[in-house]
Design a protein around this motif. Structure first.
Motif, PDB file in Angstrom:
ATOM      1  N   ALA A  36      54.508  35.545  39.680  1.00 45.66           N
ATOM      2  CA  ALA A  36      55.024  35.952  41.408  1.00 45.66           C
ATOM      3  C   ALA A  36      55.964  34.424  41.533  1.00 45.66           C
ATOM      4  N   GLU A  37      55.412  33.676  41.324  1.00 40.48           N
ATOM      5  CA  GLU A  37      56.689  32.500  41.460  1.00 40.48           C
ATOM      6  C   GLU A  37      57.584  32.372  40.770  1.00 40.48           C
ATOM      7  N   VAL A  38      57.783  32.581  39.543  1.00 45.19           N
ATOM      8  CA  VAL A  38      58.553  32.233  37.934  1.00 45.19           C
ATOM      9  C   VAL A  38      59.573  33.466  38.536  1.00 45.19           C
ATOM     10  N   MET A  54      56.301  43.920  38.475  1.00 49.90           N
ATOM     11  CA  MET A  54      57.083  42.653  37.190  1.00 49.90           C
ATOM     12  C   MET A  54      55.135  41.651  36.998  1.00 49.90           C
ATOM     13  N   SER A  55      54.936  41.556  37.918  1.00 46.77           N
ATOM     14  CA  SER A  55      53.684  40.158  37.888  1.00 46.77           C
ATOM     15  C   SER A  55      53.241  40.724  36.663  1.00 46.77           C
ATOM     16  N   GLY A  56      52.693  41.884  37.037  1.00 51.11           N
ATOM     17  CA  GLY A  56      51.951  42.166  36.388  1.00 51.11           C
ATOM     18  C   GLY A  56      52.167  42.779  34.653  1.00 51.11           C
ATOM     19  N   LEU A  57      53.187  43.079  35.132  1.00 48.99           N
ATOM     20  CA  LEU A  57      53.927  43.972  33.353  1.00 48.99           C
ATOM     21  C   LEU A  57      54.113  42.329  33.144  1.00 48.99           C
ATOM     22  N   MET A  58      54.495  40.812  33.427  1.00 52.53           N
ATOM     23  CA  MET A  58      54.281  39.713  32.835  1.00 52.53           C
ATOM     24  C   MET A  58      53.229  39.827  32.202  1.00 52.53           C
ATOM     25  N   THR A  63      49.401  38.748  28.106  1.00 53.00           N
ATOM     26  CA  THR A  63      48.073  39.536  27.093  1.00 53.00           C
ATOM     27  C   THR A  63      48.436  39.689  25.574  1.00 53.00           C
ATOM     28  N   ALA A  64      49.177  41.196  25.994  1.00 57.52           N
ATOM     29  CA  ALA A  64      48.798  41.286  24.363  1.00 57.52           C
ATOM     30  C   ALA A  64      49.331  40.690  23.189  1.00 57.52           C
ATOM     31  N   GLY A  65      50.092  39.638  23.487  1.00 54.55           N
ATOM     32  CA  GLY A  65      50.382  38.833  22.694  1.00 54.55           C
ATOM     33  C   GLY A  65      49.129  37.664  21.771  1.00 54.55           C
TER      34      GLY A  65
END
Length: 126
Positions: A36-38, A54-58, A63-65
């Motif tokens: 969220a800070e980013v 957006m934070s969750g998606l990031m 995690t997928a990586g």
């Protein structure tokens, strides 16, 4: 069930969790808060729902990586284990180089000439 106060993107949230799970909740909130800070540094203040989404998606992308890296590492480990099992199952084969006959004959001839020369030297000095 304990209620835990977490902070994400400068906003506080009350979240319930199982007894003894508070530490994990704080760790997860810290990860989400860092994302969220980013976002806030790049885009400014966002509506709460959008910031959390957006934070969750990031985090999900990271995690997928990590999942892909883990899968590749597991495949390499399985291949190495299979190669090791194959190497251990097959008999050990040692190849010994063969010296060509001409080389051994030449050494034998040199040895005979050396012995003959030594005999002549002994005769001359006697």
């Amino acid at each position: 069930m304990p209620e835990v106060r977490i902070e994400i993107g400068g906003r506080s949230f009350e979240v319930a969790c199982q007894d003894g799970e508070e530490h994990f909740l704080h760790s997860a909130a810290a990860l989400l808060g860092a994302e969220a800070e980013v976002l806030q540094a790049q885009m400014g203040r966002l509506p709460e729902a959008r910031m959390l989404l957006m934070s969750g998606l990031m985090l999900a992308d990271k995690t997928a990586g990590y999942d892909d890296q883990l899968r590749e590492a597991q495949e390499r480990a399985e291949a190495a284990e299979a190669a090791l099992a194959e190497a251990l199952a097959s008999p050990l084969r040692v190849e010994v180089p063969v010296i060509p006959e001409i080389v051994t004959d030449t050494f034998a001839e040199i040895a005979a000439q050396t012995e003959a020369l030594a005999d002549r030297i002994d005769e001359m000095t006697a």
